[in-house]
Design a protein around this motif. Structure first.
Motif, PDB file in Angstrom:
ATOM      1  N   LEU A   1       1.082  -0.917  -0.132  1.00 36.00           N
ATOM      2  CA  LEU A   1      -0.076  -0.141   0.135  1.00 36.00           C
ATOM      3  C   LEU A   1       0.769   1.276   0.036  1.00 36.00           C
ATOM      4  CD1 LEU A   1      -2.618  -0.988   2.136  1.00 36.00           C
ATOM      5  CD2 LEU A   1      -3.434  -0.906  -0.415  1.00 36.00           C
ATOM      6  N   ARG A   2       1.956   1.296   1.041  1.00 36.03           N
ATOM      7  CA  ARG A   2       3.078   2.188   0.970  1.00 36.03           C
ATOM      8  C   ARG A   2       3.204   2.104  -0.177  1.00 36.03           C
ATOM      9  NH1 ARG A   2       5.715   1.976   5.487  1.00 36.03           N
ATOM     10  NH2 ARG A   2       4.058   3.943   6.205  1.00 36.03           N
ATOM     11  N   SER A   3       4.041   2.010  -1.180  1.00 33.89           N
ATOM     12  CA  SER A   3       4.590   1.565  -2.660  1.00 33.89           C
ATOM     13  C   SER A   3       3.168   2.440  -3.175  1.00 33.89           C
ATOM     14  CB  SER A   3       4.785  -0.149  -2.845  1.00 33.89           C
ATOM     15  OG  SER A   3       5.551   0.103  -3.982  1.00 33.89           O
ATOM     16  N   GLY A   4       2.084   1.659  -3.141  1.00 31.76           N
ATOM     17  CA  GLY A   4       0.695   1.897  -4.031  1.00 31.76           C
ATOM     18  C   GLY A   4       0.403   3.726  -3.809  1.00 31.76           C
ATOM     19  N   ILE A   5       0.413   3.986  -2.226  1.00 32.98           N
ATOM     20  CA  ILE A   5       1.315   4.923  -2.545  1.00 32.98           C
ATOM     21  C   ILE A   5       2.187   6.224  -3.610  1.00 32.98           C
ATOM     22  CG2 ILE A   5       0.945   7.747  -1.047  1.00 32.98           C
ATOM     23  CD1 ILE A   5      -0.342   4.749   1.104  1.00 32.98           C
ATOM     24  N   GLU A   6       2.836   6.163  -3.184  1.00 36.01           N
ATOM     25  CA  GLU A   6       4.344   6.346  -3.876  1.00 36.01           C
ATOM     26  C   GLU A   6       4.107   6.678  -5.065  1.00 36.01           C
ATOM     27  OE1 GLU A   6       7.470   4.623  -1.311  1.00 36.01           O
ATOM     28  OE2 GLU A   6       7.227   5.212   0.093  1.00 36.01           O
ATOM     29  N   GLY A   7       4.042   5.276  -6.274  1.00 41.14           N
ATOM     30  CA  GLY A   7       3.783   4.818  -7.237  1.00 41.14           C
ATOM     31  C   GLY A   7       2.530   4.719  -8.335  1.00 41.14           C
TER      32      GLY A   7
END
Length: 123
Positions: free
Chosen positions: A24-30
């Protein structure tokens, strides 16, 4: 219920569900997610959830309050993860980040971890 199988499933589930925070953090960033939010929100789409649902066919397991607590906590975790994922899909990165770091997500993670540990110790 085989203790070794349960221990393995719980260990794998804990790692997989902890991994969702990173995804989810990666989804927020990317801006991209590995699955649609609607799928992330469903508790029967991950391997642990599928396994949990299969166990409900055994009356002894289905009637175990510890199993029921894990099922409820698992579903709540996926609802929270799906909520964060939905914000990501909508492009609301700041709201998604706040939700991911918020008490509701943290509480759902902690309740799931606690319920799985309680269940494992009870068997």
């Amino acid at each position: 219920m085989d203790k070794a199988v349960l221990a393995t499933q719980i260990k794998e589930a804990l790692a997989a569900h902890e991994g969702w925070k990173m995804k989810l953090r990666s989804g927020i960033e990317g801006g991209a997610l590995p699955k649609p939010a609607k799928d992330i929100a469903m508790d029967n789409q991950c391997s642990f959830g599928k396994w949990l649902h299969e166990l409900s066919a055994d009356p002894a397991v289905k009637n175990d309050p510890k199993y029921s607590a894990v099922c409820r906590a698992h579903a709540a975790f996926h609802r929270e993860a799906g909520r964060v994922a939905s914000y990501i899909e909508q492009g609301q990165k700041s709201i998604a980040k706040d939700a991911l770091e918020g008490m509701s997500f943290k509480d759902s993670t902690s309740r799931l971890t606690s319920a799985m540990g309680d269940w494992q110790r009870s068997i």
